[in-house]
Design an enzyme around this catalytic site. Sequence first.
Site, PDB file in Angstrom:
ATOM      1  N   HIS A   1      -4.202  -0.292   6.288  1.00 22.25           N
ATOM      2  CA  HIS A   1      -3.649   0.536   7.379  1.00 22.25           C
ATOM      3  C   HIS A   1      -4.505   0.506   8.645  1.00 22.25           C
ATOM      4  O   HIS A   1      -5.010   1.539   9.096  1.00 22.25           O
ATOM      5  CB  HIS A   1      -3.384   1.979   6.933  1.00 22.25           C
ATOM      6  CG  HIS A   1      -4.465   2.614   6.093  1.00 22.25           C
ATOM      7  ND1 HIS A   1      -5.774   2.673   6.479  1.00 22.25           N
ATOM      8  CD2 HIS A   1      -4.401   3.230   4.888  1.00 22.25           C
ATOM      9  CE1 HIS A   1      -6.473   3.293   5.545  1.00 22.25           C
ATOM     10  NE2 HIS A   1      -5.657   3.640   4.569  1.00 22.25           N
TER      11      HIS A   1
ATOM     12  N   ALA B   1      -3.250  15.113   5.141  1.00 20.71           N
ATOM     13  CA  ALA B   1      -2.964  13.891   5.907  1.00 20.71           C
ATOM     14  C   ALA B   1      -1.926  13.049   5.181  1.00 20.71           C
ATOM     15  O   ALA B   1      -2.051  12.826   3.978  1.00 20.71           O
ATOM     16  CB  ALA B   1      -4.240  13.090   6.073  1.00 20.71           C
TER      17      ALA B   1
ATOM     18  N   HIS C   1       0.861  -1.196   0.000  1.00 21.64           N
ATOM     19  CA  HIS C   1       0.000   0.000   0.000  1.00 21.64           C
ATOM     20  C   HIS C   1       0.895   1.243   0.000  1.00 21.64           C
ATOM     21  O   HIS C   1       1.480   1.582   1.016  1.00 21.64           O
ATOM     22  CB  HIS C   1      -0.888   0.018   1.252  1.00 21.64           C
ATOM     23  CG  HIS C   1      -1.798   1.208   1.335  1.00 21.64           C
ATOM     24  ND1 HIS C   1      -3.133   1.090   1.642  1.00 21.64           N
ATOM     25  CD2 HIS C   1      -1.580   2.533   1.178  1.00 21.64           C
ATOM     26  CE1 HIS C   1      -3.685   2.281   1.652  1.00 21.64           C
ATOM     27  NE2 HIS C   1      -2.759   3.187   1.375  1.00 21.64           N
TER      28      HIS C   1
ATOM     29  N   ASP D   1       1.664   2.834   3.430  1.00 22.17           N
ATOM     30  CA  ASP D   1       0.809   4.016   3.278  1.00 22.17           C
ATOM     31  C   ASP D   1       1.661   5.292   3.274  1.00 22.17           C
ATOM     32  O   ASP D   1       1.213   6.353   3.723  1.00 22.17           O
ATOM     33  CB  ASP D   1      -0.268   4.100   4.371  1.00 22.17           C
ATOM     34  CG  ASP D   1      -1.392   5.066   3.983  1.00 22.17           C
ATOM     35  OD1 ASP D   1      -1.494   5.414   2.796  1.00 22.17           O
ATOM     36  OD2 ASP D   1      -2.149   5.498   4.872  1.00 22.17           O
TER      37      ASP D   1
ATOM     38  N   LEU E   1      -4.221   9.694   8.023  1.00 24.32           N
ATOM     39  CA  LEU E   1      -5.530   9.049   8.174  1.00 24.32           C
ATOM     40  C   LEU E   1      -5.427   7.579   7.812  1.00 24.32           C
ATOM     41  O   LEU E   1      -4.799   7.263   6.802  1.00 24.32           O
ATOM     42  CB  LEU E   1      -6.556   9.749   7.271  1.00 24.32           C
ATOM     43  CG  LEU E   1      -6.981  11.130   7.793  1.00 24.32           C
ATOM     44  CD1 LEU E   1      -7.740  11.903   6.718  1.00 24.32           C
ATOM     45  CD2 LEU E   1      -7.844  10.990   9.050  1.00 24.32           C
TER      46      LEU E   1
ATOM     47  N   ASN F   1      -5.432   7.328  -5.789  1.00 23.85           N
ATOM     48  CA  ASN F   1      -6.126   8.591  -5.439  1.00 23.85           C
ATOM     49  C   ASN F   1      -5.385   9.818  -5.975  1.00 23.85           C
ATOM     50  O   ASN F   1      -5.056  10.742  -5.248  1.00 23.85           O
ATOM     51  CB  ASN F   1      -6.358   8.704  -3.926  1.00 23.85           C
ATOM     52  CG  ASN F   1      -5.076   8.719  -3.118  1.00 23.85           C
ATOM     53  OD1 ASN F   1      -4.056   8.183  -3.555  1.00 23.85           O
ATOM     54  ND2 ASN F   1      -5.096   9.341  -1.949  1.00 23.85           N
TER      55      ASN F   1
ATOM     56  N   HIS G   1       1.500   5.435  -1.819  1.00 23.25           N
ATOM     57  CA  HIS G   1       1.129   6.554  -2.692  1.00 23.25           C
ATOM     58  C   HIS G   1       2.411   7.074  -3.320  1.00 23.25           C
ATOM     59  O   HIS G   1       3.280   7.572  -2.590  1.00 23.25           O
ATOM     60  CB  HIS G   1       0.470   7.675  -1.885  1.00 23.25           C
ATOM     61  CG  HIS G   1      -0.755   7.211  -1.155  1.00 23.25           C
ATOM     62  ND1 HIS G   1      -2.023   7.385  -1.654  1.00 23.25           N
ATOM     63  CD2 HIS G   1      -0.903   6.558   0.026  1.00 23.25           C
ATOM     64  CE1 HIS G   1      -2.904   6.867  -0.810  1.00 23.25           C
ATOM     65  NE2 HIS G   1      -2.245   6.355   0.222  1.00 23.25           N
ATOM     66  N   VAL G   2       2.527   6.945  -4.638  1.00 17.54           N
ATOM     67  CA  VAL G   2       3.749   7.454  -5.279  1.00 17.54           C
ATOM     68  C   VAL G   2       3.485   8.740  -6.071  1.00 17.54           C
ATOM     69  O   VAL G   2       4.402   9.278  -6.693  1.00 17.54           O
ATOM     70  CB  VAL G   2       4.445   6.379  -6.151  1.00 17.54           C
ATOM     71  CG1 VAL G   2       4.914   5.207  -5.296  1.00 17.54           C
ATOM     72  CG2 VAL G   2       3.564   5.904  -7.292  1.00 17.54           C
ATOM     73  N   ARG G   3       2.224   9.191  -6.056  1.00 15.97           N
ATOM     74  CA  ARG G   3       1.850  10.467  -6.696  1.00 15.97           C
ATOM     75  C   ARG G   3       2.158  10.451  -8.197  1.00 15.97           C
ATOM     76  O   ARG G   3       2.298   9.400  -8.794  1.00 15.97           O
ATOM     77  CB  ARG G   3       2.540  11.660  -6.005  1.00 15.97           C
ATOM     78  CG  ARG G   3       2.385  11.682  -4.479  1.00 15.97           C
ATOM     79  CD  ARG G   3       0.959  11.715  -4.001  1.00 15.97           C
ATOM     80  NE  ARG G   3       0.881  12.037  -2.575  1.00 15.97           N
ATOM     81  CZ  ARG G   3      -0.114  11.659  -1.789  1.00 15.97           C
ATOM     82  NH1 ARG G   3      -1.107  10.900  -2.252  1.00 15.97           N
ATOM     83  NH2 ARG G   3      -0.128  12.008  -0.527  1.00 15.97           N
TER      84      ARG G   3
ATOM     85  N   HIS H   1       3.462  14.774   0.842  1.00 13.18           N
ATOM     86  CA  HIS H   1       2.779  16.033   0.510  1.00 13.18           C
ATOM     87  C   HIS H   1       3.830  17.128   0.562  1.00 13.18           C
ATOM     88  O   HIS H   1       4.749  17.060   1.387  1.00 13.18           O
ATOM     89  CB  HIS H   1       1.704  16.374   1.551  1.00 13.18           C
ATOM     90  CG  HIS H   1       0.503  15.486   1.498  1.00 13.18           C
ATOM     91  ND1 HIS H   1      -0.529  15.678   0.618  1.00 13.18           N
ATOM     92  CD2 HIS H   1       0.175  14.394   2.226  1.00 13.18           C
ATOM     93  CE1 HIS H   1      -1.457  14.751   0.807  1.00 13.18           C
ATOM     94  NE2 HIS H   1      -1.049  13.947   1.774  1.00 13.18           N
TER      95      HIS H   1
ATOM     96  N   HIS I   1     -10.239   1.497   2.470  1.00  6.46           N
ATOM     97  CA  HIS I   1      -9.948   2.533   3.462  1.00  6.46           C
ATOM     98  C   HIS I   1     -11.080   2.418   4.475  1.00  6.46           C
ATOM     99  O   HIS I   1     -12.195   2.879   4.223  1.00  6.46           O
ATOM    100  CB  HIS I   1      -9.901   3.935   2.838  1.00  6.46           C
ATOM    101  CG  HIS I   1      -9.535   4.984   3.851  1.00  6.46           C
ATOM    102  ND1 HIS I   1      -8.299   5.555   3.924  1.00  6.46           N
ATOM    103  CD2 HIS I   1     -10.259   5.511   4.880  1.00  6.46           C
ATOM    104  CE1 HIS I   1      -8.264   6.405   4.946  1.00  6.46           C
ATOM    105  NE2 HIS I   1      -9.448   6.392   5.545  1.00  6.46           N
TER     106      HIS I   1
ATOM    107  N   LYS J   1      -9.760  -0.035  -5.114  1.00  4.73           N
ATOM    108  CA  LYS J   1      -9.688   0.645  -3.829  1.00  4.73           C
ATOM    109  C   LYS J   1     -11.010   1.317  -3.482  1.00  4.73           C
ATOM    110  O   LYS J   1     -11.535   2.117  -4.269  1.00  4.73           O
ATOM    111  CB  LYS J   1      -8.552   1.681  -3.880  1.00  4.73           C
ATOM    112  CG  LYS J   1      -8.372   2.490  -2.612  1.00  4.73           C
ATOM    113  CD  LYS J   1      -7.792   1.661  -1.471  1.00  4.73           C
ATOM    114  CE  LYS J   1      -7.841   2.400  -0.144  1.00  4.73           C
ATOM    115  NZ  LYS J   1      -6.621   3.070   0.214  1.00  4.73           N
TER     116      LYS J   1
HETATM  117  O1  DOR Z   1      -2.668   9.759   5.634  1.00  4.37           O
HETATM  118  C1  DOR Z   1      -3.120   9.435   4.540  1.00  4.37           C
HETATM  119  N1  DOR Z   1      -2.659   9.976   3.388  1.00  4.37           N
HETATM  120  N2  DOR Z   1      -4.111   8.551   4.502  1.00  4.37           N
HETATM  121  C2  DOR Z   1      -4.756   8.263   3.366  1.00  4.37           C
HETATM  122  O2  DOR Z   1      -5.693   7.485   3.421  1.00  4.37           O
HETATM  123  C3  DOR Z   1      -4.403   8.930   2.098  1.00  4.37           C
HETATM  124  C4  DOR Z   1      -3.035   9.439   2.130  1.00  4.37           C
HETATM  125  C5  DOR Z   1      -2.753  10.416   0.999  1.00  4.37           C
HETATM  126  O3  DOR Z   1      -3.040  10.088  -0.150  1.00  4.37           O
HETATM  127  O4  DOR Z   1      -2.255  11.497   1.274  1.00  4.37           O
HETATM  128 ZN    ZN Z   2      -3.164   5.173   1.667  1.00  4.62          ZN
END
Ligand code: DOR
Ligand code: ZN
Length: 365
Positions: free
Chosen positions: A193, A285, A29, A269, A241, A57, A31-33, A273, A155, A118
């Site tokens: 998570h 988050a 799990h 996770d 989150l 996402n 997030h590589v953006r 950011h 989630h 997802k």
């Molecule tokens: O902390 C988090 N950041 N929880 C998530 O579910 C999404 C993630 C994000 O994409 O920034």
């Molecule tokens: Zn996530």
Amino acid sequence: MNTCHQPTEAGLDSFRIAKITFARPDDWHVHVRDGSLLKALLPHTARQFGRAIIMPNLKPPVITTAQAESYRQRILDARPTQGPGTTFEPLMTLYLTDNTSSDEILRAHKSGFVYGVKLYPAGTTTNSDAGVTDIRHCTAALEAMQQTNLPLLVHGEVMDPLIDVFDREEVFIDRVLEPLRRDFPGLRVVFEHITTRSAIAYVRDADAAPGMLGATITAHHLLLNRNAMLVGGIQPHYYCLPVFKREAHRVALVEAAISGHPRFFLGTDSAPHPKNLKENQCGCAGCYTALNALELYAQVFEEAGALNRLEGFASFFGPDFYGLPRSTDTVTLERSSWTLPEDIEASGVNVVVFKISKALSWKLC
Ligand code: DOR
Ligand code: ZN
């Protein structure tokens, strides 16, 4: 897991492990953006892990197989061209919406590169606005997933202004997860998570055949409780989150992770950011752990006296759940006392690296 020992200061008779080599872990799990952040940060994940389940996402979200295919190509293009990480394999996912059709699920299944779908309950987290407003809108998609064995990655929080943010995971189990698993008994589910004793108990005790139910656990939820975020001033870099919970939940998460139970496996996770969007009136988050993820997990397992269980959690139970081969490649961690690095600059954007206040004991070679 191979270990190599060195004498300690206590004398030649006592030995402690100096190096551990084990099957290369995967991140189930992350997030590589996209865009410049993807280019700058993907090498961190690729250096640590052989494969990773890529969260969809983005803005706009990855809702079709065609979008997942081009996102996958952008990730492949961002891999390092030499050294570790060149063979990193992204495992793509689709973002479930109220309108996801069964045809889209069948296309995803046929593609061979989509490994899950997802579920973001709308409004629960970053870029979840296009998520599901009511799981009953997704019946056709869920039936197709059940039929094709494509797992639902959850989630697990409700979006309900009347439910306290610290309780949203527990309420999700009763309101959504349990009815969902009852209505779709052949649906494979990963509870992502997890952060609470209730989620651990639910996953551990469920009546589910192997490969039907799993849960990922992050390094940051294993290391910290909510005091880290709220005591001594508000700490936006510890806001994620699901939000950190009280210490008893953290302790239970460590017990689950080191238990050797195959339903619990690694999922960072890691969610970068830009610094200014975390240190903001309305901060985003996410914790950025990808740079040192294995070292963070190793710290937890060693402190719990369970380093010998790290390989199962990090390298075996995830591929077993997804029906993929375990890695034949290896990683080596070396004993070394070091502190987490300063923040990184990624194409003109500052990203704050997740840190804890003490030195770490293992370093990826
Ligand atoms: O902390 C988090 N950041 N929880 C998530 O579910 C999404 C993630 C994000 O994409 O920034
Ligand atoms: Zn996530």
